[in-house]
Design a protein around this motif. Structure first.
Motif, PDB file in Angstrom:
ATOM      1  N   LEU A   1      -1.708  -0.517  -2.989  1.00 16.33           N
ATOM      2  CA  LEU A   1      -2.865  -0.871  -2.164  1.00 16.33           C
ATOM      3  C   LEU A   1      -3.060   0.156  -1.051  1.00 16.33           C
ATOM      4  O   LEU A   1      -4.183   0.618  -0.799  1.00 16.33           O
ATOM      5  N   HIS A   2      -1.971   0.526  -0.377  1.00 13.67           N
ATOM      6  CA  HIS A   2      -2.047   1.490   0.724  1.00 13.67           C
ATOM      7  C   HIS A   2      -2.530   2.847   0.219  1.00 13.67           C
ATOM      8  O   HIS A   2      -3.372   3.503   0.856  1.00 13.67           O
TER       9      HIS A   2
ATOM     10  N   GLU B   1      -2.606   3.324   9.591  1.00 11.00           N
ATOM     11  CA  GLU B   1      -2.902   1.983   9.102  1.00 11.00           C
ATOM     12  C   GLU B   1      -4.321   1.969   8.524  1.00 11.00           C
ATOM     13  O   GLU B   1      -5.236   2.588   9.064  1.00 11.00           O
TER      14      GLU B   1
ATOM     15  N   ARG C   1      -0.797  -2.793   6.126  1.00 10.21           N
ATOM     16  CA  ARG C   1      -0.161  -2.183   4.954  1.00 10.21           C
ATOM     17  C   ARG C   1       1.082  -1.391   5.357  1.00 10.21           C
ATOM     18  O   ARG C   1       2.132  -1.464   4.716  1.00 10.21           O
ATOM     19  N   LYS C   2       0.948  -0.606   6.450  1.00  8.74           N
ATOM     20  CA  LYS C   2       2.035   0.276   6.865  1.00  8.74           C
ATOM     21  C   LYS C   2       3.263  -0.525   7.291  1.00  8.74           C
ATOM     22  O   LYS C   2       4.390  -0.243   6.841  1.00  8.74           O
TER      23      LYS C   2
ATOM     24  N   THR D   1       4.064  -3.632   6.536  1.00  7.49           N
ATOM     25  CA  THR D   1       4.623  -4.376   5.404  1.00  7.49           C
ATOM     26  C   THR D   1       5.436  -3.464   4.491  1.00  7.49           C
ATOM     27  O   THR D   1       6.554  -3.792   4.086  1.00  7.49           O
ATOM     28  N   GLY D   2       4.866  -2.295   4.148  1.00  8.05           N
ATOM     29  CA  GLY D   2       5.576  -1.363   3.280  1.00  8.05           C
ATOM     30  C   GLY D   2       6.865  -0.870   3.912  1.00  8.05           C
ATOM     31  O   GLY D   2       7.923  -0.827   3.252  1.00  8.05           O
TER      32      GLY D   2
ATOM     33  N   VAL E   1       2.438  -3.248  -2.368  1.00  9.36           N
ATOM     34  CA  VAL E   1       1.932  -2.747  -1.095  1.00  9.36           C
ATOM     35  C   VAL E   1       1.566  -1.271  -1.185  1.00  9.36           C
ATOM     36  O   VAL E   1       0.503  -0.854  -0.712  1.00  9.36           O
TER      37      VAL E   1
ATOM     38  N   LEU F   1       0.908  -9.544   3.976  1.00  7.94           N
ATOM     39  CA  LEU F   1      -0.310  -8.783   4.254  1.00  7.94           C
ATOM     40  C   LEU F   1      -1.381  -9.623   4.936  1.00  7.94           C
ATOM     41  O   LEU F   1      -2.294  -9.078   5.565  1.00  7.94           O
TER      42      LEU F   1
ATOM     43  N   GLN G   1      -5.678  -1.175   7.140  1.00  9.74           N
ATOM     44  CA  GLN G   1      -6.196  -2.544   7.050  1.00  9.74           C
ATOM     45  C   GLN G   1      -7.465  -2.697   7.892  1.00  9.74           C
ATOM     46  O   GLN G   1      -7.548  -2.221   9.016  1.00  9.74           O
TER      47      GLN G   1
END
Length: 551
Positions: free
Chosen positions: A456-457, A520, A407-408, A410-411, A453, A402, A522
């Protein structure tokens, strides 16, 4: 003193206490260590619900003192290999009048009759009733009852999340923790000595409730006393007790091979929770919101006598007025109103549906992999220990990724790695157990990491007015995955060993694609109201165009 100033004074005092590292780390240990017991009771069924080889019990032949192999060779359609849910319908009363060699000659010289289902079972185990399966014949048509052993604790965790959430908000975090600990201490031994299957299931259900109560209450206390600069780190490593629990459970199961002794071995240490109940502090923030200022400052002065509370000597606790009594049906209606608020616009509906599906699939895959040692033909002791060893660093990996990506991405990446790994198992020879184990653990590693993740997202996808409801209901939906997991492992794995892992692999890839549809979040400001969401540009809406947009 205005409430804002009171809370500001508490915040300043807690920041000061956090400078005493021994204190904040003591609270951390007290809050996180009960996770060991949660891990024990979640995964112990991997050992005491194992299925030994079985075949039909023939009372007439048992009374003749034939050996198990002799009985099995005469009666089982599979002979001495594999397990069987049926028996060859010989006249066993007549065969019991012969010795074994004469009986073999008789069956060899006569046509084999039809088969009939077993009514009683025998098991190939060194100690009789060493497994809950052999204790209550949880095989063949009763196989779903074996799955109930794991799902009962998952259902308990589902119920406990709602129950102890209310108790913690109404009566205090520590009161909630103490009640959950007492439930743990009582229900653990009760499960070990349960004379009946259904009493055992009830005890497991309450152990699940207690697990949620201890986890949520202690976590809330920790986050409410930790300073801002320590909260992220402590919250990240809070779950480290789970992989430690998985690894130590493997050692405990080696020492205590029977299910009742194993259940007692993981239950008696829960008496240590009495220490936690005594020393774990109540949250000063919660006490302050209840108008109990003196008690709130007493918690702080108990650690640092030099703290001077901004209260005069004649101040006493003032209970907050709660307003008129709200009937239960209105509280339920308000809860549903908040839930349906997540579906009030098309955009919110799309977001929450994707979150529900990804949370459910992540939890389903996690528990299917955790319980799937037998279908992988792996040594369950080594499998669980390695699972814990792999899971520990998975809590750190998302923080690293991250820091570079959103976030998108990574997930989706973690879901894709998990899914491809599990699907790849299908193309590995069943005899290559080491490679299957390595690939399965890679899938588990990625699936464990994805949880950090998606929470958080999810928190950033919804406006403040709907955020808590979105996270809370997503957690509830994820528990449904843990409820269904044992049935996927036991029932689908019965037809082919690779079906559970392949199913979860396909669902994980599907989750990766769903995640790419999300916007996204972030480095973007959090939304406060639904109106903020409606004003968001089209690129911040759920769309297939987002699959190529990672900014």
């Amino acid at each position: 003193m205005p409430e804002e100033l009171e809370m500001e004074g508490i915040d300043h005092a807690l920041e000061r206490l956090n400078q005493r590292r021994w204190w904040i780390w003591s609270v951390f240990i007290l809050a996180s260590s009960p996770g060991l017991f949660n891990a024990y009771h979640i995964m112990v069924s991997l050992f005491f619900a194992s299925i030994p080889p079985y075949w039909c019990r023939i009372p007439q032949l048992v009374d003749t003192h034939w050996t198990n192999d002799q009985i099995r060779n005469i009666s089982s359609p599979t002979g001495l290999t594999g397990s069987s849910c049926s028996m060859i319908s010989w006249n066993y009363t007549y065969l019991a009048t012969m010795d074994y060699k004469s009986a073999l000659q008789f069956v060899a010289s006569h046509p084999k009759p039809s088969e009939s289902p077993c009514t009683q079972f025998m098991y190939d185990e060194e100690v009789p009733y060493s497994s809950t399966v052999s204790q209550w014949d949880l095989v063949c048509d009763n196989l779903p009852k074996k799955s109930n052993i794991q799902s009962s604790i998952a259902i308990g965790k589902f119920v406990g999340g709602f129950l102890f959430g209310f108790i913690a908000d109404k009566y205090g975090r520590k009161s909630s923790f103490v009640l959950a600990s007492l439930t743990y201490i009582i229900m653990g031994p009760l499960a070990a000595f349960s004379p009946s299957y259904w009493l055992f299931i009830v005890a497991r259900f309450f152990l699940g409730i207690a697990g949620s109560g201890c986890y949520e209450s202690a976590y809330t206390i920790l986050t409410e006393v930790a300073s801002k600069d320590r909260r992220a780190v402590l919250g990240c490593v809070y779950n480290m007790s789970y992989p430690i629990g998985y690894m130590t459970l493997s050692l405990i199961a080696l020492v205590f091979p029977t299910w009742r002794s194993l259940q007692m071995a993981i239950s008696l240490p829960m008496l240590l929770l009495c220490i936690h109940c005594w020393f774990l502090p109540e949250s000063p923030r919660w006490l302050l919101t209840q108008g109990r200022q003196i008690e709130a400052w007493a918690v702080i002065k108990n650690v640092d006598k030099s703290v001077v509370p901004p209260l005069s000597e004649d101040i006493t606790n003032v209970q907050r007025e709660e307003g008129p009594f709200v009937p239960l049906h209105k509280r339920i209606f308000d809860g549903f109103r908040k839930l349906f608020g997540l579906f009030s616009t098309a955009e919110l509906c799309r977001r929450i549906c994707i979150c529900y599906l990804t949370w459910f699939i992540a939890a389903l895959s996690y528990y299917v992999l955790a319980l799937n040692a037998d279908n992988f033909s792996s040594n369950r002791y080594i499998y669980l220990a390695l699972s814990g060893l792999v899971e520990a660093p998975s809590y750190v990996l998302p923080l690293i990724i991250l820091s570079w990506f959103g976030r998108k991405f990574t997930g989706a990446l973690l879901f894709l790695v998990s899914g491809v790994s599990l699907i790849a198992i299908l193309f590995i020879s069943a005899e290559n157990k080491l490679m299957i184990l390595i690939v399965a653990l890679l899938g588990r590693f990625a699936d464990s990491a994805v949880f950090a993740v998606i929470i958080l997202h999810t928190s950033e996808l919804f406006p403040t007015s709907n955020r808590n409801t979105a996270i809370g209901t997503s957690l509830a939906v994820s528990q449904l995955g843990s409820i269904f997991a044992p049935y996927v492992v036991d029932i689908m794995g019965r037809y082919a060993w690779y079906i559970p892992s392949t199913l979860c692999g396909g669902l994980a890839v599907f989750s990766a694609l769903l995640t790419l549809l999300l916007p996204e979040t972030q480095n973007k400001p959090l939304m406060d109201t639904i109106q903020d969401l409606k004003k968001a540009p089209k690129r911040d809406h759920v769309s297939i165009r987002n699959c190529c947009n990672f900014s």
